[in-house]
Every structure is written in structure tokens, then in C-alpha cells.
Enzyme design. Structure first.
Site, short mmCIF file in Angstrom:
data_model
loop_
_atom_site.label_atom_id
_atom_site.label_comp_id
_atom_site.label_asym_id
_atom_site.label_seq_id
_atom_site.Cartn_x
_atom_site.Cartn_y
_atom_site.Cartn_z
N LYS A 155 14.24 6.36 2.70
CA LYS A 155 15.12 5.24 2.34
C LYS A 155 16.41 5.28 3.17
O LYS A 155 16.90 4.23 3.61
CB LYS A 155 15.43 5.29 0.84
CG LYS A 155 14.18 4.97 0.00
CD LYS A 155 14.33 5.38 -1.45
CE LYS A 155 13.05 5.08 -2.22
NZ LYS A 155 13.05 5.70 -3.56
N GLU A 174 5.11 12.77 -10.29
CA GLU A 174 3.68 12.76 -10.02
C GLU A 174 3.12 14.17 -10.10
O GLU A 174 3.86 15.15 -10.11
CB GLU A 174 3.44 12.17 -8.63
CG GLU A 174 4.06 10.80 -8.53
CD GLU A 174 3.53 9.98 -7.38
OE1 GLU A 174 2.44 10.30 -6.88
OE2 GLU A 174 4.21 9.03 -7.00
N VAL A 200 14.12 0.13 -0.44
CA VAL A 200 15.28 0.97 -0.73
C VAL A 200 15.82 0.68 -2.12
O VAL A 200 16.29 -0.43 -2.39
CB VAL A 200 16.41 0.76 0.31
CG1 VAL A 200 17.61 1.65 -0.01
CG2 VAL A 200 15.91 1.03 1.72
N GLU A 226 13.44 -5.52 1.22
CA GLU A 226 14.39 -5.12 0.19
C GLU A 226 13.83 -4.08 -0.78
O GLU A 226 14.54 -3.15 -1.20
CB GLU A 226 14.81 -6.37 -0.61
CG GLU A 226 15.79 -6.12 -1.74
CD GLU A 226 17.12 -5.59 -1.23
OE1 GLU A 226 17.86 -6.36 -0.62
OE2 GLU A 226 17.42 -4.40 -1.44
N THR A 251 0.86 -1.19 0.00
CA THR A 251 0.00 0.00 0.00
C THR A 251 0.90 1.24 0.00
O THR A 251 2.09 1.15 0.29
CB THR A 251 -0.95 0.01 1.23
OG1 THR A 251 -0.16 0.07 2.42
CG2 THR A 251 -1.83 -1.22 1.25
N GLY A 271 9.50 1.55 -10.39
CA GLY A 271 8.84 0.85 -11.48
C GLY A 271 8.20 -0.42 -10.97
O GLY A 271 8.69 -1.04 -10.02
#
Lengths: 315, 181
Positions: A205, A190, A133, A130, A77, A297
Site C-alpha cells: 500500500k 488468515e 489503499v 482507490e 482477484t 472488509g
């Protein structure tokens, strides 16, 4: 492994699509308003078509995915700050059922790392993250392999949108507003790019990296953050005259977390271009390690999610 | 300071150490120092090792000079023209160099004052400044500062820059320590 996916955005959808290719099956997926559950495994195509056409993934209520019979909950989410809800509750629910959790959502790891680890200690399930980051880049697993105690500093480019803007500004001599508009047209930025250009995303991150490196409870509030918003083109021009360029760099070193625009050598390792990310580790015995690749992505991030699922399946 | 288009470039003074080898003759030292003053150098100190001899039987003298880089080149050339053996030149006492870019309303917030405040930290000198104000000095502009400092001074100078920048609402683009490779 049987997966339940919460969140049906680009990462959740790609994980559903690709899970079979990695030898796993998805028994449930939920978005904010609906869920699809099939104990024998969902067929991705009709679910994704329905999401695309109707905006829902199935007939069931969203909670049905959380209650399904799965081995690993994939939490994908959107990242939220502060209490990191509703993601954090999803994680809690799974761990209380002694199930594993793989996070693509940065919120619980960046904002409530202590709570997360406490829940994990009381559970037979394990938490891996994983994908939080550097997208496809195996940053955290490299740190785990080297050993967090042997990593002395981490720095890197961790936000593709900001990096795209800076590298286009430098290459074309265009101003910030122009390049940002172009990035929005291309879908790289965005409509509200503040999370990326103000440095928040990169900072989250870095906070996650700090939590892993120092096994501590850093949050966004512990990071010194400045972004690249409204950076004048003249700054890049002056940097270029001196053989340098500007990148939004996140650093974790000596217990400090910093994110901000920094001068780096124009053709140096850290001056990655476009939406590329890079993570650079300074290690005690292995020198400097650089890992770069696509930092965002759907399929890229899903591959990091599925790499975590693979790690859990081998235990 | 001189202007070049929309740029203002200042050539600041550096400190240099020059090692000379003198023949042991009366008046030799004075003859050596003349080209320094004549070419606009400021003599800071002279270390005359009279008891020591170089392998070639000369007397080593170490001279600290302040000059702009351009004038320093002239000084070295003049010394050599005068037949003085210049063993080592151009090695700065400053062991640290750091470049930062500042952006914001640099001119409206008094750039000279900003630079002075950095100098006043006492740990570093502003070696040169390039200003770019493509939209005019009333708008947002950028400046690249090269600072030179003795060991450990660069961090103090960066601290001074951060402080002034916060006060004047400027953005500091710092170099990345350790990330050069």
C-alpha cells in the site's frame, strides 16, 4: 455503467451485491474456474448462492467475463507479487479493448506501475485503484484532490490484522502467539498471516502511495520492510510506561518507503485500535490531514471500488 | 545501575547550563562553585562575564555542569540555600531527545556493549535504560532507551542503533518522526 467483475472473493461478491445501489449493473462476474454473463445485468442473489453452494458463479468459462460487453472491468482477484499475474493480464485485456479498469488487486499497481501506466496511455480507458489503499478510506482520492505535488509525506496504519494484534497485546498484556490465535479464531487474521504480520501488505500500500505521490515506478523491492511477527509483550509494556504504544506504521517521505513497528503516543492520532486503519497526509498548504476508517472488509472495499466507478461515470 | 524487580534502571549523567547572578564581591565566584562539587556535580566550564552587568547590577555567570538529574536538583537547591541567585536552571544543552525500544536477545548479546556503541557514535548520550525480561535474561527481552543529543545528533544515534541491531539480530522500534501530533 456496465461492470464485469473478475474475482468472486469477498470484494468481488460485495461489489456484485452493491453495484445496483450505486446505479450500476454487473453484466459479468468470474472466479478462477467459471463465469456468469448476462448482457441485461446479472441478478446477484442466485449468482452468490451458487458461489456459496457449488463454488462456481456460472456455467461459462472464466474468460467469458473478460470478453463481455462492459464499460468498466473490476479486477478483484487476489494480490500476487512479481509479475502480478493473472491480474495484470486482465487489466491489459480491458485496456486494449479501450475499457476502464478499477482495481481492488494491489499487485499491478504496486509491482508493475510503469507497465500499467504505459498500457493506460495507449488506451481510451482509464485505471483507478482507490480500493487498493486503506479499504473504505478515501486515501488516494484525497491525495488527488490536494494534488500529489502538495503532499510532503504520508504515514499511517494500513494493515488491520497487525493493528488488531498490537492493540490487543497492549490492552490485555497478552503475548503475540495468544493474540494471533485469537485473531485467527475471529477471522481477523488468515490461517497464514505472514502477508499481514511481516508487513508485506502494508508495504504494498505504501508502494502504491509512493507511485501516486512521485509518479514513479516503485515496487516492493524499494521498500524497507519489517513486521511485527513474534514481537515480545515486554516491548509494548515498556512503551506504555513511557506513554507510548507500538503500531505497524507505513511511511512515504523524501522518496523513501518504510514499514515497521514504531513508537507512537499512546493516545495519539495514529494509535488507532482494532482493525481500524488511518492515513495521515502532511500537506504543503493545508497542514495535516487524517483520514481513518475500516481498512478491509467486503462491503467497505466494494464501496471504494464503486466510488471509482462513480468517478469514471462522471467523466 | 540499580535493580528493581526484573528491571535495571541506570541514571545517566546529563549536561546542564546554570545561569547565576553574582554580587561583585571578592570570593563570590568560589563560594558559588562549592555546592556544585559538594553535591557530586562535575564542572565543565565557567563563563564569567565580568564586563557585563545584569539590570539589577549583578554579574552574570554561566556554568556548565554534568550531573545525574537527581544530583542536579540537589545542586540547584544547595546554590539557592547558599544565597546564590539562580536565574535559569535545568535547561539542558541537549536539544533533541529520542526514545527507542529494542527487543531480542539483549542480555546474551551484551547490552552494555550495545549501549556503549551508541555512546561511541559521539552524537548522543544514553540518558536512561529500562530493561524488561519477564522470561528471564536468557530469553527475548526488551529495553527502552532514552537518548539525548545535540541538534542533529539523534538521527546519528539512531543510525548507530540500527547498525548494532542488525549485527546482533535485535529489533529496533523507532519513534515516528513528525507523527507526534
Amino acid at each position: 455503467m456496465k461492470l464485469a467483475i473478475v474475482g468472486a472473493g469477498v470484494v468481488g461478491a460485495s461489489t456484485l451485491e452493491l453495484a445496483g445501489k450505486y446505479g450500476h449493473e454487473v453484466v459479468a462476474i468470474a472466479d478462477s474456474g467459471s463465469a456468469a454473463v448476462d448482457p441485461d445485468g446479472l441478478d446477484p442473489a442466485p449468482v452468490l448462492a451458487r458461489k456459496n453452494d457449488e463454488g462456481t458463479v456460472g456455467e461459462a468459462a472464466p474468460d467469458a467475463a473478460l470478453d463481455a460487453d462492459y464499460d468498466v472491468l473490476v479486477e478483484a482477484t487476489p494480490t500476487t507479487l512479481g509479475d502480478a499475474e493473472p491480474g495484470f493480464s486482465h487489466v491489459r485485456h480491458a485496456l486494449e479493448r479501450d475499457r476502464h479498469v478499477v482495481l481492488a488487486n494491489k499487485g499491478p499497481v504496486a509491482e508493475r506501475y510503469g507497465d500499467l501506466r504505459a498500457l493506460e496511455r495507449d488506451s481510451a480507458g482509464e485505471v483507478l485503484f482507490e480500493a487498493t489503499v486503506g479499504g473504505a478510506i478515501p486515501a488516494l482520492s484525497t491525495i488527488r484532490d490536494v494534488g500529489a505535488d502538495h503532499v510532503t509525506a504520508v504515514r499511517g496504519v494500513l494493515n488491520g490484522t497487525a493493528n488488531f494484534v498490537l492493540s490487543r497485546m497492549a490492552a490485555e498484556g497478552l503475548d503475540y502467539e495468544h493474540v494471533l490465535a485469537e485473531a485467527q479464531d475471529l477471522g481477523v487474521a488468515e490461517a497464514d498471516p505472514s502477508f499481514d504480520v511481516q508487513g508485506t501488505d502494508a508495504a504494498l500500500k505504501c508502494v502504491i502511495l509512493a507511485n501516486v505521490l512521485y509518479d514513479d515506478e516503485y515496487t516492493l523491492a524499494d521498500a524497507d520492510v519489517s513486521g511485527i511477527e513474534d514481537l515480545p509483550g515486554s516491548a509494548l509494556e515498556l512503551a506504555a510506561e513511557d506513554g507510548r504504544t507500538v503500531r505497524l506504521i507505513g511511511e512515504v517521505a523524501d522518496g523513501e518507503v518504510r514499514v515497521g513497528p514504531r513508537l507512537v503516543p499512546e493516545h495519539g492520532t495514529l494509535a488507532v485500535t482494532g482493525t481500524r486503519n488511518i492515513v495521515q497526509l502532511d500537506t504543503e498548504h493545508a497542514g495535516r490531514l487524517n483520514v481513518s476508517g475500516r481498512g478491509a472488509g467486503g462491503p467497505e472495499t466494494a464501496s471504494a471500488v464503486l466510488a471509482d466507478v462513480g468517478r469514471l461515470s462522471r467523466r | 545501575m540499580y535493580e528493581r524487580g526484573d528491571r535495571v534502571v541506570s541514571e545517566a549523567v546529563h549536561a546542564y547550563t546554570v545561569r547565576l547572578e553574582l554580587v561583585d564581591e571578592p570570593g563570590e565566584l568560589l563560594r558559588t562553585l562549592e555546592p556544585i562539587a559538594e553535591n557530586g556535580g562535575n564542572l565543565l566550564s565557567i563563563f564569567h562575564e565580568r564586563g557585563n552587568l545584569t539590570p539589577r547590577g549583578h554579574i552574570p555567570v554561566e556554568v556548565d555542569v554534568e550531573a545525574t538529574p537527581e544530583r542536579f536538583d540537589d545542586i540547584v537547591a544547595a546554590l539557592r540555600d547558599a544565597g546564590v541567585n539562580v536565574v535559569r536552571a535545568g535547561e539542558e544543552r541537549y536539544s533533541e531527545e529520542v526514545t527507542v525500544v529494542l527487543t531480542g536477545h539483549l542480555v546474551d548479546t551484551d547490552l552494555s556493549d550495545t549501549l556503549q556503541r551508541v555512546q561511541q557514535c559521539g552524537q548522543a548520550s544514553v540518558a536512561d535504560v529500562s530493561l524488561s525480561a519477564p522470561k528471564g535474561t536468557g530469553d527475548v527481552s526488551s529495553a527502552r532507551l532514552r537518548l539525548v543529543a545535540e541538534q542533529g545528533g539523534a538521527e546519528a544515534a539512531l543510525g548507530a542503533i540500527r547498525e548494532v541491531a542488525t549485527e546482533k539480530d535485535l529489533r529496533v522500534i523507532e519513534p515516528l518522526p513528525g507523527g507526534e501530533a
